[in-house]
Enzyme design. Structure first.
Site, PDB file in Angstrom:
ATOM      1  N   THR A  80       0.800  -1.229   0.000  1.00  0.00           N
ATOM      2  CA  THR A  80       0.000   0.000   0.000  1.00  0.00           C
ATOM      3  C   THR A  80       0.835   1.282   0.000  1.00  0.00           C
ATOM      4  O   THR A  80       1.941   1.320   0.551  1.00  0.00           O
ATOM      5  CB  THR A  80      -0.910   0.020   1.252  1.00  0.00           C
ATOM      6  OG1 THR A  80      -1.438   1.340   1.442  1.00  0.00           O
ATOM      7  CG2 THR A  80      -0.137  -0.330   2.517  1.00  0.00           C
ATOM      8  N   GLU A 101       0.285   3.583   1.872  1.00  0.00           N
ATOM      9  CA  GLU A 101       0.447   3.991   3.279  1.00  0.00           C
ATOM     10  C   GLU A 101       1.871   3.728   3.760  1.00  0.00           C
ATOM     11  O   GLU A 101       2.300   4.283   4.760  1.00  0.00           O
ATOM     12  CB  GLU A 101      -0.548   3.240   4.163  1.00  0.00           C
ATOM     13  CG  GLU A 101      -1.967   3.783   4.104  1.00  0.00           C
ATOM     14  CD  GLU A 101      -2.080   5.190   4.669  1.00  0.00           C
ATOM     15  OE1 GLU A 101      -1.767   5.374   5.846  1.00  0.00           O
ATOM     16  OE2 GLU A 101      -2.464   6.101   3.912  1.00  0.00           O
ATOM     17  N   TYR A 140      -1.024   0.298  10.867  1.00  0.00           N
ATOM     18  CA  TYR A 140      -1.367  -0.400   9.620  1.00  0.00           C
ATOM     19  C   TYR A 140      -0.219  -0.297   8.614  1.00  0.00           C
ATOM     20  O   TYR A 140       0.221  -1.296   8.045  1.00  0.00           O
ATOM     21  CB  TYR A 140      -2.651   0.208   9.027  1.00  0.00           C
ATOM     22  CG  TYR A 140      -2.931  -0.215   7.596  1.00  0.00           C
ATOM     23  CD1 TYR A 140      -3.507  -1.443   7.306  1.00  0.00           C
ATOM     24  CD2 TYR A 140      -2.618   0.638   6.522  1.00  0.00           C
ATOM     25  CE1 TYR A 140      -3.761  -1.828   5.992  1.00  0.00           C
ATOM     26  CE2 TYR A 140      -2.869   0.264   5.207  1.00  0.00           C
ATOM     27  CZ  TYR A 140      -3.440  -0.969   4.952  1.00  0.00           C
ATOM     28  OH  TYR A 140      -3.677  -1.345   3.648  1.00  0.00           O
ATOM     29  N   LYS A 162       2.038  -3.376   7.142  1.00  0.00           N
ATOM     30  CA  LYS A 162       2.109  -3.638   5.697  1.00  0.00           C
ATOM     31  C   LYS A 162       3.554  -3.591   5.199  1.00  0.00           C
ATOM     32  O   LYS A 162       3.932  -4.312   4.276  1.00  0.00           O
ATOM     33  CB  LYS A 162       1.266  -2.609   4.935  1.00  0.00           C
ATOM     34  CG  LYS A 162      -0.217  -2.921   4.912  1.00  0.00           C
ATOM     35  CD  LYS A 162      -0.549  -4.055   3.943  1.00  0.00           C
ATOM     36  CE  LYS A 162      -2.042  -4.299   3.836  1.00  0.00           C
ATOM     37  NZ  LYS A 162      -2.393  -5.463   3.046  1.00  0.00           N
TER      38      LYS A 162
HETATM   39  P1  NDP Z   1     -11.333  -4.737   2.662  1.00  0.00           P
HETATM   40  O1  NDP Z   1     -11.212  -4.183   4.033  1.00  0.00           O
HETATM   41  O2  NDP Z   1     -12.560  -4.435   1.869  1.00  0.00           O
HETATM   42  O3  NDP Z   1     -11.192  -6.340   2.746  1.00  0.00           O
HETATM   43  C1  NDP Z   1     -10.308  -6.953   3.619  1.00  0.00           C
HETATM   44  C2  NDP Z   1     -10.589  -8.437   3.655  1.00  0.00           C
HETATM   45  O4  NDP Z   1      -9.709  -9.068   4.602  1.00  0.00           O
HETATM   46  C3  NDP Z   1     -12.020  -8.799   4.090  1.00  0.00           C
HETATM   47  O5  NDP Z   1     -12.490  -9.828   3.271  1.00  0.00           O
HETATM   48  C4  NDP Z   1     -11.807  -9.302   5.518  1.00  0.00           C
HETATM   49  O6  NDP Z   1     -12.779 -10.199   5.948  1.00  0.00           O
HETATM   50  C5  NDP Z   1     -10.469 -10.009   5.363  1.00  0.00           C
HETATM   51  N1  NDP Z   1      -9.836 -10.307   6.644  1.00  0.00           N
HETATM   52  C6  NDP Z   1      -9.612  -9.454   7.671  1.00  0.00           C
HETATM   53  N2  NDP Z   1      -9.024 -10.104   8.680  1.00  0.00           N
HETATM   54  C7  NDP Z   1      -8.877 -11.393   8.300  1.00  0.00           C
HETATM   55  C8  NDP Z   1      -8.340 -12.563   8.925  1.00  0.00           C
HETATM   56  N3  NDP Z   1      -7.835 -12.529  10.158  1.00  0.00           N
HETATM   57  N4  NDP Z   1      -8.338 -13.729   8.242  1.00  0.00           N
HETATM   58  C9  NDP Z   1      -8.855 -13.778   6.998  1.00  0.00           C
HETATM   59  N5  NDP Z   1      -9.394 -12.713   6.347  1.00  0.00           N
HETATM   60  C10 NDP Z   1      -9.397 -11.538   7.006  1.00  0.00           C
HETATM   61  O7  NDP Z   1     -10.037  -4.299   1.853  1.00  0.00           O
HETATM   62  P2  NDP Z   1      -9.849  -3.959   0.288  1.00  0.00           P
HETATM   63  O8  NDP Z   1     -10.560  -4.965  -0.520  1.00  0.00           O
HETATM   64  O9  NDP Z   1     -10.101  -2.518   0.082  1.00  0.00           O
HETATM   65  O10 NDP Z   1      -8.272  -4.148   0.135  1.00  0.00           O
HETATM   66  C11 NDP Z   1      -7.698  -5.410  -0.173  1.00  0.00           C
HETATM   67  C12 NDP Z   1      -6.265  -5.453   0.317  1.00  0.00           C
HETATM   68  O11 NDP Z   1      -5.506  -4.439  -0.324  1.00  0.00           O
HETATM   69  C13 NDP Z   1      -6.088  -5.208   1.812  1.00  0.00           C
HETATM   70  O12 NDP Z   1      -4.998  -5.987   2.236  1.00  0.00           O
HETATM   71  C14 NDP Z   1      -5.742  -3.737   1.903  1.00  0.00           C
HETATM   72  O13 NDP Z   1      -4.991  -3.475   3.073  1.00  0.00           O
HETATM   73  C15 NDP Z   1      -4.925  -3.573   0.649  1.00  0.00           C
HETATM   74  N6  NDP Z   1      -4.939  -2.252   0.044  1.00  0.00           N
HETATM   75  C16 NDP Z   1      -6.130  -1.650  -0.241  1.00  0.00           C
HETATM   76  C17 NDP Z   1      -6.161  -0.441  -0.889  1.00  0.00           C
HETATM   77  C18 NDP Z   1      -7.441   0.249  -1.226  1.00  0.00           C
HETATM   78  O14 NDP Z   1      -7.400   1.440  -1.536  1.00  0.00           O
HETATM   79  N7  NDP Z   1      -8.579  -0.444  -1.225  1.00  0.00           N
HETATM   80  C19 NDP Z   1      -4.905   0.228  -1.298  1.00  0.00           C
HETATM   81  C20 NDP Z   1      -3.716  -0.531  -0.983  1.00  0.00           C
HETATM   82  C21 NDP Z   1      -3.751  -1.723  -0.343  1.00  0.00           C
HETATM   83  P3  NDP Z   1     -14.100  -9.709   6.754  1.00  0.00           P
HETATM   84  O15 NDP Z   1     -15.111  -9.381   5.716  1.00  0.00           O
HETATM   85  O16 NDP Z   1     -14.454 -10.897   7.564  1.00  0.00           O
HETATM   86  O17 NDP Z   1     -13.702  -8.515   7.573  1.00  0.00           O
HETATM   87  P1  GDR Z   2      -6.791   5.628   3.866  1.00  0.00           P
HETATM   88  O1  GDR Z   2      -8.327   5.749   3.487  1.00  0.00           O
HETATM   89  O2  GDR Z   2      -6.540   5.924   5.292  1.00  0.00           O
HETATM   90  O3  GDR Z   2      -6.051   6.445   2.849  1.00  0.00           O
HETATM   91  O4  GDR Z   2      -6.537   4.067   3.649  1.00  0.00           O
HETATM   92  P2  GDR Z   2      -9.554   6.481   4.189  1.00  0.00           P
HETATM   93  O5  GDR Z   2     -10.590   6.585   3.143  1.00  0.00           O
HETATM   94  O6  GDR Z   2      -9.924   5.861   5.492  1.00  0.00           O
HETATM   95  O7  GDR Z   2      -8.954   7.942   4.529  1.00  0.00           O
HETATM   96  C1  GDR Z   2      -8.482   8.804   3.504  1.00  0.00           C
HETATM   97  C2  GDR Z   2      -8.222  10.174   4.100  1.00  0.00           C
HETATM   98  O8  GDR Z   2      -9.467  10.793   4.444  1.00  0.00           O
HETATM   99  C3  GDR Z   2      -9.331  11.394   5.725  1.00  0.00           C
HETATM  100  N1  GDR Z   2     -10.662  11.514   6.356  1.00  0.00           N
HETATM  101  C4  GDR Z   2     -11.448  10.506   6.728  1.00  0.00           C
HETATM  102  N2  GDR Z   2     -11.285   9.167   6.615  1.00  0.00           N
HETATM  103  C5  GDR Z   2     -12.298   8.366   7.064  1.00  0.00           C
HETATM  104  N3  GDR Z   2     -12.190   7.038   6.910  1.00  0.00           N
HETATM  105  N4  GDR Z   2     -13.423   8.873   7.636  1.00  0.00           N
HETATM  106  C6  GDR Z   2     -13.622  10.229   7.787  1.00  0.00           C
HETATM  107  O9  GDR Z   2     -14.637  10.669   8.306  1.00  0.00           O
HETATM  108  C7  GDR Z   2     -12.582  11.084   7.294  1.00  0.00           C
HETATM  109  N5  GDR Z   2     -12.445  12.421   7.238  1.00  0.00           N
HETATM  110  C8  GDR Z   2     -11.264  12.674   6.661  1.00  0.00           C
HETATM  111  C9  GDR Z   2      -8.391  10.456   6.474  1.00  0.00           C
HETATM  112  O10 GDR Z   2      -7.858  11.102   7.625  1.00  0.00           O
HETATM  113  C10 GDR Z   2      -7.387  10.160   5.385  1.00  0.00           C
HETATM  114  O11 GDR Z   2      -6.427  11.161   5.318  1.00  0.00           O
HETATM  115  C11 GDR Z   2      -7.091   3.370   2.538  1.00  0.00           C
HETATM  116  C12 GDR Z   2      -7.325   1.907   2.965  1.00  0.00           C
HETATM  117  O12 GDR Z   2      -8.010   1.253   1.932  1.00  0.00           O
HETATM  118  C13 GDR Z   2      -6.005   1.213   3.217  1.00  0.00           C
HETATM  119  O13 GDR Z   2      -6.245  -0.182   3.432  1.00  0.00           O
HETATM  120  C14 GDR Z   2      -5.118   1.393   1.978  1.00  0.00           C
HETATM  121  O14 GDR Z   2      -3.888   0.764   2.194  1.00  0.00           O
HETATM  122  C15 GDR Z   2      -4.929   2.869   1.665  1.00  0.00           C
HETATM  123  O15 GDR Z   2      -6.209   3.437   1.441  1.00  0.00           O
HETATM  124  C16 GDR Z   2      -4.098   3.097   0.416  1.00  0.00           C
END
Ligand code: NDP
Ligand code: GDR
Length: 346
Positions: free
Chosen positions: A129, A131, A153, A157
């Protein structure tokens, strides 16, 4: 016809759902893992209409269990593993740092160990990520920009990322790490800011909510469309060599800009006034306050600015983003208007 088998961890999540759809379309047999909870929710694969696909097998599995990881890999003997499971919410990682380390950090190691012990030919994708760049050391960020994570987090990662690189170098395992910048969609969880905004905008438009409360409006993110990013994951495992790739759009906008865009998508114009904790946004037609800052959504340490250059992925994988932020935001607002009109919203 494709005879490949893939394990996708985290099939109940946003990326798990889109990647499952992509691999099924390509003819893969997919073993999607979910963890046992009292109320497992498959709404995303249901929304994509793939939950009953004959080549999709759902397996109960917890990433933190090494024995279960070895048993899973032994049983399925997959060609590819996509490790998408994680405690993925940055905000929660400050309250649950140990759980986050176990799932998001050690969880990836458990799968790498399973590959090392069972079959080193299995290709492994690690969901890394932006992050990890945290307090950014260069603009835009690329694969060799120094890391500086700013949350438990991000630190977890980074551990998983380096273990993937280490197993690649130590055991010749095909482990690729995708450093993906934020990617969003109508399937995004409602705890993340874009979906929180589009769902709330839909509710405000329909008279079901008065005010949307947010934290830091100045944070800048590089937001792309999740469906395109899972294609990039697949391409990484089809390459000749394992490697590390950035997937991003090379455009960054503030949370405030996304709010404005989402309201516009629902036909509402808003004006921001005030600053910091007293900043609000007003509907210019009704004069009502529709957005307010609530410091409870601030994080102990913030990532202020992310913007990634995906040039390496374009050159080596032929991957590039296509959907603009305006199109993505509109798609999300329309999906949330539809869901809220129909009386449900996940
Ligand atoms: P989500 O939060 O939507 O999905 C995460 C998944 O992980 C869910 O299916 C969750 O299951 C599962 N999970 C959590 N804990 C466990 C565990 N202990 N054992 C097995 N499964 C588990 O994430 P995204 O789909 O958005 O992201 C996918 C991956 O990519 C993640 O690793 C995230 O950190 C990473 N990522 C995401 C980005 C984004 O912008 N979306 C950007 C960069 C990286 P449950 O439904 O039960 O909670
Ligand atoms: P991020 O996503 O932390 O970048 O992680 P998120 O959407 O939670 O926050 C993005 C930015 O918005 C600001 N923010 C808020 N965020 C949330 N969730 N709720 C609020 O009310 C709010 N107001 C402002 C946050 O402070 C932050 O700066 C996501 C996840 O998908 C990670 O798993 C992944 O790795 C990174 O994106 C890339």
């Amino acid at each position: 016809m494709n005879n490949k088998q893939a394990i996708i961890t985290g099939i109940t999540g946003q990326d798990g759902a889109y990647l499952t759809q992509l691999l099924l379309d390509k003819g893969y047999t997919v073993y999607g893992t979910y963890r046992r909870t009292s109320s497992v929710n498959f709404w995303r694969i249901e929304e994509l209409g793939i939950q009953n696909h004959s080549k999709l097998h759902l397996i109960e599995y917890d990433l933190t269990d090494l024995g279960a990881s070895i048993a899973l890999v032994q049983k399925v003997q997959p060609d590819e593993i996509y490790n998408l499971a994680a405690q993925s919410f940055v905000g929660v990682s400050f309250d649950q740092p140990s759980t986050t380390a176990q799932i998001t950090g050690i969880g990836a190691l458990n799968l790498l160990e399973a590959i090392r012990l069972v079959n080193r030919k299995i290709r492994f994708y690690q969901a890394s990520t932006s992050e990890m760049f945290g307090k950014v050391q260069a603009i835009p960020q690329v694969e060799d920009t120094p890391f500086y994570p700013r949350s438990p987090y991000g630190v977890a990662k980074l551990y998983a990322h380096w273990m993937t690189v280490n197993y690649r170098e130590s055991y010749d395992i095909f482990g690729s790490s995708g450093i993906l910048f934020n990617h969003e969609s109508p399937l995004r969880g409602r705890e993340f800011v874009t979906r929180k905004i589009t769902d709330s905008v839909a509710k405000i438009k329909l008279g079901k909510l008065d005010v949307l409360e947010l934290g830091n409006l100045d944070a800048k993110r590089d937001w792309g469309f999740a469906k395109e990013y899972v294609e990039g994951m697949w391409r990484m495992l089809q390459a000749d060599e394992p490697d590390t790739f950035v997937l991003a759009t090379n455009r960054t906008e503030t949370v405030r800009d996304f709010v404005r865009m989402a309201f516009k998508g629902a036909g509402i114009t808003v004006d921001f006034k005030g600053s910091a904790e007293s900043e609000t946004a007003v509907d210019t037609t009704s004069g009502k306050t529709v957005v307010r800052v609530n410091p409870k959504f601030y994080r102990p340490a913030e990532v202020d600015l992310l913007i990634g250059n995906p040039a390496k992925a374009k050159a080596k994988l032929g991957w590039e983003p296509k959907t603009t932020l305006e199109q993505l935001c509109q798609m999300m607002v329309e999906a949330d208007l539809r869901r809220n009109q129909a009386g449900f919203s996940f």
